[in-house]
Design a protein around this motif. Structure first.
Motif, PDB file in Angstrom:
ATOM      1  N   PRO A 174       0.716  -1.186   0.121  1.00 28.14           N
ATOM      2  CA  PRO A 174      -0.062   0.063  -0.073  1.00 28.14           C
ATOM      3  C   PRO A 174       0.811   1.351  -0.043  1.00 28.14           C
ATOM      4  O   PRO A 174       1.999   1.235   0.333  1.00 28.14           O
ATOM      5  CB  PRO A 174      -0.784  -0.333   1.335  1.00 28.14           C
ATOM      6  N   THR A 175       0.090   2.279  -0.590  1.00 32.31           N
ATOM      7  CA  THR A 175       1.119   3.635  -0.465  1.00 32.31           C
ATOM      8  C   THR A 175       0.411   4.521   0.817  1.00 32.31           C
ATOM      9  O   THR A 175      -0.442   4.132   1.243  1.00 32.31           O
ATOM     10  CB  THR A 175       0.750   4.437  -1.739  1.00 32.31           C
ATOM     11  N   PHE A 176       1.372   5.506   1.052  1.00 32.62           N
ATOM     12  CA  PHE A 176       0.954   6.517   2.243  1.00 32.62           C
ATOM     13  C   PHE A 176      -0.421   6.896   2.119  1.00 32.62           C
ATOM     14  O   PHE A 176      -1.207   6.800   3.051  1.00 32.62           O
ATOM     15  CB  PHE A 176       1.765   7.665   2.381  1.00 32.62           C
ATOM     16  N   ASP A 177      -0.816   7.655   1.043  1.00 30.36           N
ATOM     17  CA  ASP A 177      -2.095   8.186   0.873  1.00 30.36           C
ATOM     18  C   ASP A 177      -3.269   6.731   0.866  1.00 30.36           C
ATOM     19  O   ASP A 177      -4.584   7.295   1.258  1.00 30.36           O
ATOM     20  CB  ASP A 177      -2.070   8.867  -0.431  1.00 30.36           C
ATOM     21  N   ASP A 178      -2.916   5.734   0.496  1.00 29.21           N
ATOM     22  CA  ASP A 178      -4.146   4.792   0.564  1.00 29.21           C
ATOM     23  C   ASP A 178      -4.338   4.290   1.979  1.00 29.21           C
ATOM     24  O   ASP A 178      -5.512   4.006   2.214  1.00 29.21           O
ATOM     25  CB  ASP A 178      -3.427   3.331  -0.439  1.00 29.21           C
ATOM     26  N   LEU A 179      -3.146   4.091   2.891  1.00 34.91           N
ATOM     27  CA  LEU A 179      -3.467   3.798   4.132  1.00 34.91           C
ATOM     28  C   LEU A 179      -4.284   4.727   4.800  1.00 34.91           C
ATOM     29  O   LEU A 179      -5.242   4.887   5.976  1.00 34.91           O
ATOM     30  CB  LEU A 179      -2.042   3.632   4.633  1.00 34.91           C
ATOM     31  N   PHE A 180      -3.906   6.219   4.578  1.00 35.32           N
ATOM     32  CA  PHE A 180      -4.350   7.452   5.221  1.00 35.32           C
ATOM     33  C   PHE A 180      -5.592   7.860   4.810  1.00 35.32           C
ATOM     34  O   PHE A 180      -6.655   7.886   5.629  1.00 35.32           O
ATOM     35  CB  PHE A 180      -3.262   8.514   5.150  1.00 35.32           C
ATOM     36  N   PHE A 181      -5.931   7.805   3.345  1.00 33.29           N
ATOM     37  CA  PHE A 181      -7.251   8.185   2.808  1.00 33.29           C
ATOM     38  C   PHE A 181      -7.633   6.700   1.949  1.00 33.29           C
ATOM     39  O   PHE A 181      -7.238   6.773   0.738  1.00 33.29           O
ATOM     40  CB  PHE A 181      -7.114   9.137   2.058  1.00 33.29           C
ATOM     41  N   PRO A 182      -8.139   5.750   2.516  1.00 32.13           N
ATOM     42  CA  PRO A 182      -8.498   4.377   1.691  1.00 32.13           C
ATOM     43  C   PRO A 182      -9.313   5.019   0.374  1.00 32.13           C
ATOM     44  O   PRO A 182     -10.125   5.500   0.578  1.00 32.13           O
ATOM     45  CB  PRO A 182      -9.255   3.732   2.819  1.00 32.13           C
ATOM     46  N   VAL A 183      -9.017   4.167  -0.551  1.00 34.54           N
ATOM     47  CA  VAL A 183      -9.665   4.156  -1.943  1.00 34.54           C
ATOM     48  C   VAL A 183     -10.771   3.577  -1.653  1.00 34.54           C
ATOM     49  O   VAL A 183     -10.836   2.402  -1.150  1.00 34.54           O
ATOM     50  CB  VAL A 183      -8.918   3.817  -3.089  1.00 34.54           C
ATOM     51  N   LEU A 184     -12.120   4.171  -2.052  1.00 29.98           N
ATOM     52  CA  LEU A 184     -13.567   3.767  -1.981  1.00 29.98           C
ATOM     53  C   LEU A 184     -13.648   2.363  -2.797  1.00 29.98           C
ATOM     54  O   LEU A 184     -13.083   2.147  -3.933  1.00 29.98           O
ATOM     55  CB  LEU A 184     -14.438   4.492  -2.226  1.00 29.98           C
ATOM     56  N   ALA A 185     -14.175   1.433  -2.362  1.00 30.62           N
ATOM     57  CA  ALA A 185     -14.526   0.065  -3.095  1.00 30.62           C
ATOM     58  C   ALA A 185     -15.092   0.487  -4.376  1.00 30.62           C
ATOM     59  O   ALA A 185     -16.024   1.048  -4.461  1.00 30.62           O
ATOM     60  CB  ALA A 185     -15.317  -0.885  -2.441  1.00 30.62           C
ATOM     61  N   GLY A 186     -14.651  -0.059  -5.658  1.00 29.94           N
ATOM     62  CA  GLY A 186     -15.013   0.251  -6.657  1.00 29.94           C
ATOM     63  C   GLY A 186     -14.242   1.255  -7.509  1.00 29.94           C
ATOM     64  O   GLY A 186     -14.574   1.511  -8.722  1.00 29.94           O
ATOM     65  N   SER A 187     -13.657   2.018  -6.804  1.00 26.85           N
ATOM     66  CA  SER A 187     -12.969   3.409  -7.438  1.00 26.85           C
ATOM     67  C   SER A 187     -11.616   2.661  -8.284  1.00 26.85           C
ATOM     68  O   SER A 187     -11.127   1.562  -7.886  1.00 26.85           O
ATOM     69  CB  SER A 187     -12.569   4.230  -6.308  1.00 26.85           C
ATOM     70  N   LYS A 188     -11.511   3.240  -9.298  1.00 28.86           N
ATOM     71  CA  LYS A 188     -10.407   2.654 -10.103  1.00 28.86           C
ATOM     72  C   LYS A 188      -9.153   3.884  -9.897  1.00 28.86           C
ATOM     73  O   LYS A 188      -9.204   4.969 -10.348  1.00 28.86           O
ATOM     74  CB  LYS A 188     -10.764   3.037 -11.575  1.00 28.86           C
ATOM     75  N   GLN A 189      -8.240   3.529  -9.017  1.00 28.92           N
ATOM     76  CA  GLN A 189      -7.083   4.204  -8.716  1.00 28.92           C
ATOM     77  C   GLN A 189      -5.732   3.390  -8.926  1.00 28.92           C
ATOM     78  O   GLN A 189      -5.522   2.307  -8.067  1.00 28.92           O
ATOM     79  CB  GLN A 189      -7.406   4.828  -7.422  1.00 28.92           C
ATOM     80  N   ASP A 190      -4.963   3.816  -9.634  1.00 34.52           N
ATOM     81  CA  ASP A 190      -3.659   3.030 -10.073  1.00 34.52           C
ATOM     82  C   ASP A 190      -2.656   3.267  -9.020  1.00 34.52           C
ATOM     83  O   ASP A 190      -2.525   4.649  -8.819  1.00 34.52           O
ATOM     84  CB  ASP A 190      -3.066   3.515 -11.447  1.00 34.52           C
ATOM     85  N   PRO A 191      -2.227   2.719  -8.113  1.00 33.77           N
ATOM     86  CA  PRO A 191      -1.252   3.210  -6.987  1.00 33.77           C
ATOM     87  C   PRO A 191      -0.108   3.948  -7.456  1.00 33.77           C
ATOM     88  O   PRO A 191       0.330   4.587  -6.782  1.00 33.77           O
ATOM     89  CB  PRO A 191      -1.049   1.695  -6.334  1.00 33.77           C
ATOM     90  N   SER A 192       0.247   3.486  -8.652  1.00 30.89           N
ATOM     91  CA  SER A 192       1.627   3.966  -9.296  1.00 30.89           C
ATOM     92  C   SER A 192       1.151   5.436  -9.881  1.00 30.89           C
ATOM     93  O   SER A 192       2.180   6.043 -10.271  1.00 30.89           O
ATOM     94  CB  SER A 192       2.263   3.343 -10.448  1.00 30.89           C
ATOM     95  N   GLU A 193      -0.096   5.962  -9.888  1.00 31.87           N
ATOM     96  CA  GLU A 193      -0.305   7.195 -10.414  1.00 31.87           C
ATOM     97  C   GLU A 193      -0.491   8.140  -9.281  1.00 31.87           C
ATOM     98  O   GLU A 193      -0.854   8.031  -8.309  1.00 31.87           O
ATOM     99  CB  GLU A 193      -1.688   7.325 -11.452  1.00 31.87           C
ATOM    100  N   SER A 194      -0.533   9.555  -9.916  1.00 37.17           N
ATOM    101  CA  SER A 194      -0.957  10.646  -8.793  1.00 37.17           C
ATOM    102  C   SER A 194      -2.300  10.728  -8.581  1.00 37.17           C
ATOM    103  O   SER A 194      -3.239   9.900  -9.337  1.00 37.17           O
ATOM    104  CB  SER A 194      -0.434  11.951  -9.571  1.00 37.17           C
ATOM    105  N   ARG A 195      -2.643  11.253  -7.375  1.00 37.13           N
ATOM    106  CA  ARG A 195      -4.057  11.355  -6.725  1.00 37.13           C
ATOM    107  C   ARG A 195      -4.427  12.527  -6.139  1.00 37.13           C
ATOM    108  O   ARG A 195      -3.470  13.206  -5.641  1.00 37.13           O
ATOM    109  CB  ARG A 195      -4.133  10.245  -5.762  1.00 37.13           C
ATOM    110  N   THR A 196      -5.600  12.726  -6.445  1.00 37.12           N
ATOM    111  CA  THR A 196      -6.291  14.138  -5.885  1.00 37.12           C
ATOM    112  C   THR A 196      -7.292  13.793  -5.056  1.00 37.12           C
ATOM    113  O   THR A 196      -8.404  12.936  -5.511  1.00 37.12           O
ATOM    114  CB  THR A 196      -6.684  15.170  -7.192  1.00 37.12           C
ATOM    115  N   ILE A 197      -7.279  14.629  -3.896  1.00 32.99           N
ATOM    116  CA  ILE A 197      -8.397  14.449  -2.883  1.00 32.99           C
ATOM    117  C   ILE A 197      -8.967  15.699  -2.915  1.00 32.99           C
ATOM    118  O   ILE A 197      -8.300  16.696  -2.465  1.00 32.99           O
ATOM    119  CB  ILE A 197      -7.875  13.651  -1.474  1.00 32.99           C
ATOM    120  N   THR A 198     -10.332  16.044  -2.625  1.00 29.39           N
ATOM    121  CA  THR A 198     -11.036  17.231  -2.711  1.00 29.39           C
ATOM    122  C   THR A 198     -12.055  17.161  -1.577  1.00 29.39           C
ATOM    123  O   THR A 198     -12.709  16.069  -1.441  1.00 29.39           O
ATOM    124  CB  THR A 198     -11.668  17.685  -3.849  1.00 29.39           C
ATOM    125  N   ARG A 199     -12.006  17.969  -0.729  1.00 30.75           N
ATOM    126  CA  ARG A 199     -12.898  18.230   0.393  1.00 30.75           C
ATOM    127  C   ARG A 199     -13.408  19.530   0.638  1.00 30.75           C
ATOM    128  O   ARG A 199     -12.804  20.529   0.240  1.00 30.75           O
ATOM    129  CB  ARG A 199     -12.196  17.776   1.934  1.00 30.75           C
TER     130      ARG A 199
END
Length: 681
Positions: A464-489
């Motif tokens: 797992p990656t740091f962001d995946d452990l801290f902000f788990p990806v929702l089930a069914g979401s398509k998120q490649d762990p090797s790619e950049s990620r954006t979280i909006t709140r």
């Protein structure tokens, strides 16, 4: 007149019924595995697919366990619920309770026998999650599952009401629970050992156990569960089962560590009082300073948890409570990071056995060699602590404490306690791989392989990656762990204008992780000396403070949403590379007026935690890069605030040290941005 009567045996102790070749559904109570260490008690070892464990200190011979062991092996194993028995029948598991064989009938393909055992472990964990409800029967079942003796005594009060006293006993402790019509009235925990450091703490532990069992205001007895009590009491029962009396008292071993850490804490407080800026501070302020900047704050039986804890970080650490009422509120509401100390059986080679001493650190705390002390003060501004190495415990060799797995070793080694110290991180700490390796190096160990989800608790590679452990990806979401990620709140923040009037401003927060870093979540490990825990604290504080900043702006208390700037301009369809995405992201901050505000944050955690914070102010853009150092100290690496403040000439001139200290006190990126905005507008 009180009439002591033995507690009735659970159905599992009553033997088979004539109408069944296997166990009846009412016979399972005694076969439920213990809460803390399944199958650690010999009464349950017959039911374990692996047989009895090799750590003899887990076993306590008592009438309760002897009775259980005298029963026919699988004949005493069944369920106390007809619905459960029916469910097992639907799974193809017969009355002989052959779970592993039943799994085969489901068509589940297992490569090896170990796969079957792992699946069985998962089933047992599910069955063991519910502890039941607070009642005489519920407490009886819990005591039986923990392998402790239990007797019942009935008393008649002056008003004619009959009350029950349940006496649960181990080798070194006992607890009396008074019930009135299944409602707990009082709890009294007693220690029968010789360590005064343990006896003096029993009242505090009793109050926690009573709070776990007593009904709250307007609470119904039908909804009062045993979960909290089971968690705390299983800690006590575990220490009792691991102790070998006489010879090894695990309660005394932990109390000795508490005494040594408390001595170190008092030394910290006395040194803080000598600092000029601390001279006028309150005792609570000094305690918080020692907790977060020195060697932590050891507590025994505190914050609704029985046992020893070393607190090392706290929310709002610069704001001590002003009175007892606020102090009680902060005790339950403000988050505290702690190391929970316990004991566990040694099941692998290479672990150090427990030692019992109150002198893990000398009475003087620091080395008295003046030359060494002067060198320490000159180089790192701290004296050298005078840690001690207590002697090992040697137990008399006997069948009870002999470890079958150690037969090939010398007789001397076989007499060492097969028990080690453990530390549980509360909450668990998320660390990049390099920092995780460093954390384990403090205890001379190697971190285990990452263990995310998957069959039998194994996460498929990659880790797992740091962001995946801290902000788990929702089930069914398509998120490649090797790619950049954006979280909006979205978050509503109360701010004050120049006239002192408050209003709510909506913050549109965007977190951009452009470089995923493989990480691990550390929950517990074995250790041999409290010095190792002290050495961990700077690293743990570094990531504890990072977690506060991320949680406040992007955690569960915020709402889902998309910032206007990002939705409009960030990451256009033509963006191909991470570098292009980052440039577009940095160019997307515009001043949105008084009613809302965009804050864009870029996170990277290797080789150190860095945050780049971008937000608009009066037609310009504030851009700050900060690093979180060990100990939770904020260092401003780059900024354009001083330049803009010089151009406008407004307010008191700020420097980078000011900006870092303000963030350390606010502990909030949104409030920090608002504070900066008021200095520039």
């Amino acid at each position: 007149m009180a009439t002591p009567t033995p507690m009735r045996h659970a159905p599992s102790q009553q033997g088979r019924t004539p109408s069944h070749q296997g166990p009846t559904p009412s016979q399972i109570a005694g076969a439920t595995p213990p809460i803390s260490t399944p199958f650690s008690n010999p009464a349950h070892a017959a039911f374990s697919p692996r047989g009895q464990r090799g750590s003899p200190q887990q076993v306590k011979k008592s009438p309760a366990t002897s009775t259980l062991m005298s029963q026919s092996g699988m004949g005493a194993l069944n369920f106390d619920s007809p619905s459960t028995a029916a469910a097992m029948g639907a799974l193809g598991i017969g009355s002989s309770f052959d779970i592993v064989g039943g799994l085969d009938t489901l068509g589940v393909a297992f490569a090896t026998e170990d796969d079957k055992l792992k699946r069985l472990d998962n089933i047992l964990k599910l069955l063991n999650q519910k502890k039941g409800f607070v009642s005489e029967a519920g407490l009886e079942r819990l005591a039986q599952r923990l392998g402790l003796e239990l007797l019942s005594e009935e008393n008649t009060a002056a008003d004619g009401r009959k009350k029950k006293t349940l006496a649960i006993a181990g080798s070194a402790i006992s607890v009396d629970i008074v019930l009135d019509n299944n409602i707990v009235q009082n709890v009294s925990l007693a220690y029968h050992g010789s360590a005064t450091s343990v006896s003096s703490q029993m009242e505090a532990a009793s109050q926690i156990l009573l709070a776990d069992l007593k009904l709250g205001p307007n609470q119904s007895p039908l909804t009062k569960t045993l979960d909290k009590f089971a968690y705390n009491f299983s800690h006590i029962a575990n220490l009792d089962k691991l102790s070998v009396i006489p010879g090894l008292d695990c309660y005394e071993a932990l109390a000795g560590i508490f005494t040594s850490l408390e001595r170190l804490h008092h030394w910290d407080i006395s040194n803080l009082r000598k600092e000029p800026e601390m001279a006028s501070k309150s005792d609570q302020y000094l305690t918080l300073a020692a907790l977060c900047t020195r060697h932590g704050y050891p507590v025994m039986h505190a914050r609704n948890k029985v046992g020893l804890a070393l607190q090392y970080w706290k929310e709002l650490r610069f704001v001590p409570p002003s009175d007892n009422k606020i102090s009680a509120s902060s005790e339950s509401e403000e988050k505290v990071w702690s190391l929970l100390l316990d004991c566990a059986p040694i099941e692998t080679l290479g672990l150090s056995p427990v030692r019992v001493s109150e002198d893990w650190i000398s009475k003087d705390v620091v080395k008295q060699d003046q030359e060494q002390q002067n060198q320490a003060l000159e180089n790192i501004n701290l004296p050298i602590l005078d840690w001690q190495e207590p002697e090992n415990i040697s137990l008399p060799s006997s069948d009870e404490n002999k470890n079958p797995g150690m037969d090939e070793l010398s007789m001397h080694l076989s007499t060492l306690p097969q028990v080690t110290f453990t530390v549980t991180f509360d909450p668990p700490v998320i660390l990049p791989q390099n920092d995780c390796i460093r954390l384990y190096s403090y205890v001379n160990a190697t971190p285990p392989n990452p263990s995310p989800s998957g069959d039998f608790g194994q996460r498929p590679l990659p880790p797992p990656t740091f962001d995946d452990l801290f902000f788990p990806v929702l089930a069914g979401s398509k998120q490649d762990p090797s790619e950049s990620r954006t979280i909006t709140r979205l978050r509503d923040v109360r701010v004050f204008d120049q006239q002192g009037k408050s209003f709510i401003r909506s913050h549109h927060n965007t977190l951009f992780i452009y470089k995923p870093i493989y990480s691990q979540e550390v929950t517990e490990m074995a250790f041999s000396h409290p010095r190792q825990l002290i050495e961990m604290l700077p690293l743990l504080r570094q990531f504890a403070f990072l977690s506060i900043l991320l949680n406040n702006s992007f955690g569960s208390e915020t709402k889902e949403g998309s910032p206007k700037s990002v939705k409009a301009t960030w990451a256009p369809a033509t963006t191909k590379t991470v570098k292009d995405e980052l440039a577009a992201f940095m160019a997307s901050s515009d001043d949105e007026g008084q009613d809302d505000m965009n804050i864009d944050v870029i996170l990277w955690v290797h080789p150190s935690p860095y945050l780049q914070v971008v937000f608009p102010v009066k037609g310009s853009t504030i851009d700050i890069t900060l690093r979180i150092l060990e100990g939770g100290v904020v260092e401003i690496v780059n900024e354009n605030i001083i330049e803009q403040q010089t151009a406008t000439g407004k307010g008191k001139m700020l420097n980078r040290e000011d900006l870092g200290k303000v963030l350390e006190r606010l502990e909030d990126l949104c409030k920090w941005a608002e504070w900066i905005r008021t200095r520039l507008c």
